[in-house]
Design a protein around this motif. Structure first.
Motif, PDB file in Angstrom:
ATOM      1  N   ARG A   1      28.919  42.948  44.346  1.00 48.68           N
ATOM      2  CA  ARG A   1      29.190  42.450  45.613  1.00 48.68           C
ATOM      3  C   ARG A   1      30.133  41.039  45.204  1.00 48.68           C
ATOM      4  O   ARG A   1      31.208  40.453  45.713  1.00 48.68           O
ATOM      5  N   PHE A   2      29.541  40.336  44.018  1.00 49.77           N
ATOM      6  CA  PHE A   2      30.027  38.978  43.841  1.00 49.77           C
ATOM      7  C   PHE A   2      31.423  39.241  43.110  1.00 49.77           C
ATOM      8  O   PHE A   2      32.522  38.349  43.263  1.00 49.77           O
ATOM      9  N   ARG A   3      31.730  40.169  42.293  1.00 49.93           N
ATOM     10  CA  ARG A   3      33.020  40.405  41.779  1.00 49.93           C
ATOM     11  C   ARG A   3      34.032  40.942  42.923  1.00 49.93           C
ATOM     12  O   ARG A   3      35.014  40.308  42.895  1.00 49.93           O
ATOM     13  N   THR A   4      33.706  41.842  43.947  1.00 54.47           N
ATOM     14  CA  THR A   4      34.590  41.794  44.940  1.00 54.47           C
ATOM     15  C   THR A   4      34.821  40.773  45.746  1.00 54.47           C
ATOM     16  O   THR A   4      35.825  40.585  46.452  1.00 54.47           O
ATOM     17  N   ASP A   5      33.944  39.738  45.878  1.00 57.49           N
ATOM     18  CA  ASP A   5      33.913  38.456  46.966  1.00 57.49           C
ATOM     19  C   ASP A   5      34.695  37.261  45.821  1.00 57.49           C
ATOM     20  O   ASP A   5      34.980  36.538  46.628  1.00 57.49           O
ATOM     21  N   GLY A   6      35.101  37.618  44.881  1.00 54.06           N
ATOM     22  CA  GLY A   6      35.581  36.792  44.043  1.00 54.06           C
ATOM     23  C   GLY A   6      34.832  35.540  43.620  1.00 54.06           C
ATOM     24  O   GLY A   6      35.406  34.578  42.703  1.00 54.06           O
ATOM     25  N   LYS A   7      33.514  35.878  43.278  1.00 53.39           N
ATOM     26  CA  LYS A   7      32.786  34.844  42.648  1.00 53.39           C
ATOM     27  C   LYS A   7      32.472  35.352  41.138  1.00 53.39           C
ATOM     28  O   LYS A   7      31.395  35.845  40.817  1.00 53.39           O
ATOM     29  N   LEU A   8      33.482  35.446  40.567  1.00 55.36           N
ATOM     30  CA  LEU A   8      33.701  36.102  39.174  1.00 55.36           C
ATOM     31  C   LEU A   8      32.612  35.373  38.080  1.00 55.36           C
ATOM     32  O   LEU A   8      31.931  35.940  37.362  1.00 55.36           O
ATOM     33  N   GLU A   9      32.648  33.974  38.276  1.00 55.90           N
ATOM     34  CA  GLU A   9      31.632  33.211  37.247  1.00 55.90           C
ATOM     35  C   GLU A   9      30.182  33.655  37.453  1.00 55.90           C
ATOM     36  O   GLU A   9      29.389  33.891  36.549  1.00 55.90           O
ATOM     37  N   LEU A  10      29.682  33.803  38.686  1.00 54.20           N
ATOM     38  CA  LEU A  10      28.593  34.088  38.906  1.00 54.20           C
ATOM     39  C   LEU A  10      28.108  35.519  38.544  1.00 54.20           C
ATOM     40  O   LEU A  10      27.357  35.803  38.129  1.00 54.20           O
ATOM     41  N   SER A  11      29.080  36.309  38.925  1.00 50.67           N
ATOM     42  CA  SER A  11      28.772  37.841  38.684  1.00 50.67           C
ATOM     43  C   SER A  11      28.968  37.855  37.073  1.00 50.67           C
ATOM     44  O   SER A  11      27.983  38.842  36.597  1.00 50.67           O
ATOM     45  N   ASP A  12      29.709  37.242  36.343  1.00 51.01           N
ATOM     46  CA  ASP A  12      29.597  37.224  34.695  1.00 51.01           C
ATOM     47  C   ASP A  12      28.373  36.818  34.392  1.00 51.01           C
ATOM     48  O   ASP A  12      27.628  37.410  33.509  1.00 51.01           O
ATOM     49  N   ARG A  13      27.626  35.670  34.942  1.00 52.84           N
ATOM     50  CA  ARG A  13      26.397  35.218  34.355  1.00 52.84           C
ATOM     51  C   ARG A  13      25.336  36.347  34.657  1.00 52.84           C
ATOM     52  O   ARG A  13      24.482  36.335  33.709  1.00 52.84           O
ATOM     53  N   LEU A  14      25.299  36.968  35.782  1.00 51.01           N
ATOM     54  CA  LEU A  14      24.450  37.777  36.109  1.00 51.01           C
ATOM     55  C   LEU A  14      24.406  39.352  35.344  1.00 51.01           C
ATOM     56  O   LEU A  14      23.507  39.733  34.799  1.00 51.01           O
TER      57      LEU A  14
END
Length: 142
Positions: A58-71
């Motif tokens: 969800r974060f990846r598709t929403d553009g929250k790439l930094e948070l997605s990468d940390r997770l």
């Protein structure tokens, strides 16, 4: 088996994933990172890996790439530890091959799919299945 009568399985998030998705709506990014690091499923705030897959996507598709990468980093570590435990009975060389192939499969499927799949429904069962498949291919090569 007649392919015309075969219906695709409609996947849906199990209740524990839905609860985790609802719960993260009210917390900060740092609280989410802290919760994702909890390994004891009986501890308050624990996020099941299946839910973590959905959150990452969800974060990846929403553009929250930094948070997605940390997770993703947290999920990879947990998956690696799990596959290592599952394959503990294999010989050392075989174990490393199985772990490497299983993790490669997992990472590829995590990156390529944004829809609901078995990783979001039965995460640990999928890891065990992929490790079993990797082991069978390894044995088949010998």
């Amino acid at each position: 088996m007649d392919e015309e009568n075969t219906e695709a399985v409609e996947l849906y998030h199990p209740p524990f994933v839905v609860r985790a998705l609802d719960w993260i709506e009210g917390i900060s990014s740092e609280q989410l990172i802290a919760a994702a690091q909890i390994k004891d499923q009986n501890k308050s705030g624990f996020i099941p890996p299946a839910a973590l897959v959905r959150i990452i996507r969800r974060f990846r598709t929403d553009g929250k790439l930094e948070l997605s990468d940390r997770l993703v980093a947290i999920l990879i570590t947990n998956a690696y530890d799990y596959v290592r435990r599952v394959s503990a009975g294999f010989e050392v060389g075989d174990r490393e091959d199985v772990i490497q192939e299983t993790m490669q499969t997992f990472l590829t499927e995590l990156a390529e799919n944004d829809g609901i799949d078995w990783w979001e429904v039965t995460f640990h069962r999928e890891l065990r299945r992929r490790a079993s498949d990797a082991y069978a291919r390894l044995i088949g090569r010998h």
